[in-house]
Design a protein around this motif. Structure first.
Motif, PDB file in Angstrom:
ATOM      1  N   SER A  17       0.842  -1.197   0.000  1.00  0.00           N
ATOM      2  CA  SER A  17       0.000   0.000   0.000  1.00  0.00           C
ATOM      3  C   SER A  17       0.881   1.253   0.000  1.00  0.00           C
ATOM      4  CB  SER A  17      -0.910   0.002   1.234  1.00  0.00           C
ATOM      5  OG  SER A  17      -0.163   0.360   2.381  1.00  0.00           O
ATOM      6  N   PRO A  18       0.295   2.407  -0.299  1.00  0.00           N
ATOM      7  CA  PRO A  18       1.065   3.652  -0.257  1.00  0.00           C
ATOM      8  C   PRO A  18       1.648   3.946   1.136  1.00  0.00           C
ATOM      9  CG  PRO A  18      -0.970   3.993  -1.462  1.00  0.00           C
ATOM     10  CD  PRO A  18      -1.047   2.625  -0.839  1.00  0.00           C
TER      11      PRO A  18
ATOM     12  N   PRO B 102      -8.556  -0.830  -0.998  1.00  0.00           N
ATOM     13  CA  PRO B 102      -7.908   0.397  -1.464  1.00  0.00           C
ATOM     14  C   PRO B 102      -8.917   1.474  -1.850  1.00  0.00           C
ATOM     15  CG  PRO B 102      -8.003  -1.160  -3.257  1.00  0.00           C
ATOM     16  CD  PRO B 102      -8.594  -1.855  -2.046  1.00  0.00           C
TER      17      PRO B 102
ATOM     18  N   GLU C 197      -6.030   4.615  -6.238  1.00  0.00           N
ATOM     19  CA  GLU C 197      -4.834   4.395  -5.406  1.00  0.00           C
ATOM     20  C   GLU C 197      -3.797   3.609  -6.209  1.00  0.00           C
ATOM     21  OE1 GLU C 197      -4.015   1.963  -1.316  1.00  0.00           O
ATOM     22  OE2 GLU C 197      -5.698   3.359  -1.331  1.00  0.00           O
TER      23      GLU C 197
ATOM     24  N   GLU D 248      -2.858   0.843 -10.829  1.00  0.00           N
ATOM     25  CA  GLU D 248      -3.816   1.881 -10.460  1.00  0.00           C
ATOM     26  C   GLU D 248      -5.170   1.214 -10.253  1.00  0.00           C
ATOM     27  OE1 GLU D 248      -5.808   5.976 -12.188  1.00  0.00           O
ATOM     28  OE2 GLU D 248      -4.862   4.575 -13.577  1.00  0.00           O
TER      29      GLU D 248
END
Length: 106
Positions: free
Chosen positions: A26-27, A52, A56, A81
Motif C-alpha cells: 500500500s502507499p 484500497p 490508489e 492503479e
C-alpha cells in the motif's frame, strides 16, 4: 455487449484458475496478501483483504508458476492503479480489486 455491460478492455484477459499468490504494498508501506485470478497486458484482477481507495497506486508482486529446469520463475512486479473494488461476502477474501498496470517494475 451483453445486457447492459459494455466491454471496454482492449487486451485479452487470461483467467488464472485457482489464482496465483500475490502481495500488495500500500502507499503507507503495508504488505497485504492477495491472489491474482485474472491477468492481461494492461491490467489484473486480485482478491485481497486490503480495501484500497479509487485510483490508489499499489505495488503488486505476482508469483509466476513454473520455471525452467527446476529454477523458480521471477515474480511479476508492477505498479497498479485501482480502477474498481468490489466487496465480497463470506469466504477468505474481503474484496475484489481490478486495476490498470501503469508501470512494470520487473
Amino acid at each position: 455487449m451483453v445486457g447492459n455491460f459494455v466491454e471496454r478492455r482492449r487486451e485479452r484477459r487470461i483467467p488464472l484458475p485457482g489464482g496465483v499468490p500475490a502481495r500488495l504494498l500500500s502507499p503507507r508501506g503495508e504488505v497485504h496478501e492477495a491472489v491474482c485470478f485474472e491477468l492481461s497486458a494492461g491490467g489484473m484482477a486480485l482478491r485481497t483483504n486490503y480495501v484500497p481507495a479509487a485510483s490508489e497506486l499499489l505495488a503488486v508482486q505476482v508469483e509466476q508458476p513454473g520455471g525452467v529446469r527446476g529454477m523458480p520463475a521471477r515474480p511479476l512486479r508492477v505498479r497498479l492503479e485501482v480502477r474498481r473494488c468490489l466487496g465480497l461476502e463470506g469466504g477468505l477474501w474481503r474484496c475484489e480489486v481490478g486495476g490498470r498496470i501503469v508501470e512494470v517494475l520487473s
